[in-house]
Scaffold this motif. Structure first.
Motif, short mmCIF file in Angstrom:
data_model
loop_
_atom_site.label_atom_id
_atom_site.label_comp_id
_atom_site.label_asym_id
_atom_site.label_seq_id
_atom_site.Cartn_x
_atom_site.Cartn_y
_atom_site.Cartn_z
N THR A 148 1.04 -1.57 0.18
CA THR A 148 -0.11 0.29 0.05
C THR A 148 0.87 0.94 -0.17
N LEU A 149 0.09 2.20 -0.29
CA LEU A 149 0.88 3.40 -0.28
C LEU A 149 0.02 4.43 0.13
N LYS A 150 0.76 5.62 1.39
CA LYS A 150 -0.19 5.91 1.74
C LYS A 150 0.07 7.64 1.72
N ILE A 151 -1.12 8.15 1.14
CA ILE A 151 -0.80 10.00 1.22
C ILE A 151 -1.26 10.46 3.07
N ARG A 152 -0.87 11.05 3.75
CA ARG A 152 -1.12 11.31 4.91
C ARG A 152 -2.41 12.39 4.70
N SER A 153 -2.08 13.33 3.72
CA SER A 153 -2.49 14.66 4.02
C SER A 153 -2.03 15.09 2.57
N THR A 154 -2.94 14.91 1.72
CA THR A 154 -3.29 14.91 0.57
C THR A 154 -3.35 16.14 0.35
N LYS A 155 -2.67 16.72 -1.19
CA LYS A 155 -2.34 18.21 -1.66
C LYS A 155 -2.83 18.04 -2.56
N LEU A 156 -2.90 19.83 -3.52
CA LEU A 156 -3.92 19.49 -5.47
C LEU A 156 -2.91 18.91 -6.11
N GLU A 157 -1.76 19.46 -5.79
CA GLU A 157 -0.13 18.60 -6.47
C GLU A 157 -0.03 17.21 -6.61
N ASP A 158 -0.80 16.65 -5.80
CA ASP A 158 -0.51 14.66 -5.21
C ASP A 158 -1.55 14.62 -6.67
#
Lengths: 116, 115
Positions: A76-86
């Motif tokens: 899995t890949l987790k992004i904790r607090s997404t940003k627009l540029e993600d």
């Protein structure tokens, strides 16, 4: 033919939310990877994972990102607090890791992340 | 640092004509070289690889690539293009000394084959 499977195929999330992208690599493969492709741009390396730890990561892979292989099959890949540029297409890949071999990476179909 | 360059953003070819998609690389030592293809809304599919030996490598769907060490190039070729070959093509390199090492991709070349 064995394949890498990814879920979800598309996820829409609000900025600041956590996102988990899931991948099932090919069963006898030893190396696992995440790459991303922002729309219209090149495919960029994020992280590689071997023997239950990160073996290499790029500058993009900052503290907001983490990877895990929780149960011996999922990666899995987790992004904790997404940003627009993600916002991007995220590709999982795996390879055999044979010593002396070219070790072709097999890619999944990708998970498209849209951050609003 | 390793890098890959694909000098053409787009290549246009008539069906039946030969096609070439160019790739040059800059790495230390002798890398492994790869070509991948990406169809719309799909993942990357492996086409072919160069490991060692014969400089002309044959791959899937009639594609081949020629490794040229002196020019540090690995151009993708096909003698007779098909409309179905239209897709995005990526050249990639990897350090030969790291069997699990990352792939470094070029920026991609969009191939358009017209009937």
């Amino acid at each position: 033919e064995p394949e890498v499977t990814q879920t979800p195929s598309h996820q829409v999330t609000q900025m600041g939310q956590e996102v988990i992208l899931r991948c099932v690599p090919i069963s006898n493969h030893l190396y696992f990877y995440w790459y991303r492709q922002i729309l219209g741009q090149k495919v960029e390396f994020l992280v590689s994972f071997y023997n239950n730890e990160i073996s290499e990561k790029s500058e993009i892979f900052d503290d907001q990102f983490s990877v895990e292989r929780p149960d011996g099959s999922n990666f899995t890949l987790k992004i904790r607090s997404t940003k627009l540029e993600d916002s991007a297409m995220y590709f999982c890949a795996s390879s055999e890791g044979r010593v002396g071999g070219a070790n072709v990476l097999t890619f999944g179909a990708g998970s498209r992340l849209t951050v609003l | 640092a390793q890098s890959v360059a694909q000098p053409e953003d787009q290549v246009n070819v008539a069906e039946g004509n030969p096609l070439t998609v160019k790739c040059t690389y800059s790495v230390s030592g002798n890398p492994y070289l790869f070509w991948y293809v990406q169809y719309p809304n799909r993942g990357l599919q492996f086409l072919l690889k160069y490991i060692t030996g014969d400089n002309l490598v044959k791959g899937s769907y009639g594609f081949e690539a020629e490794f040229n060490k002196s020019q540090t190039s690995f151009h993708l070729k096909k003698p007779s293009a098909l409309v179905s070959d239209s897709a995005l093509y990526f050249c990639a390199v990897r350090d030969r000394n790291n069997q699990g090492g990352k792939l470094i991709f070029g920026q991609g070349t969009e191939l358009s084959v017209k009937p």
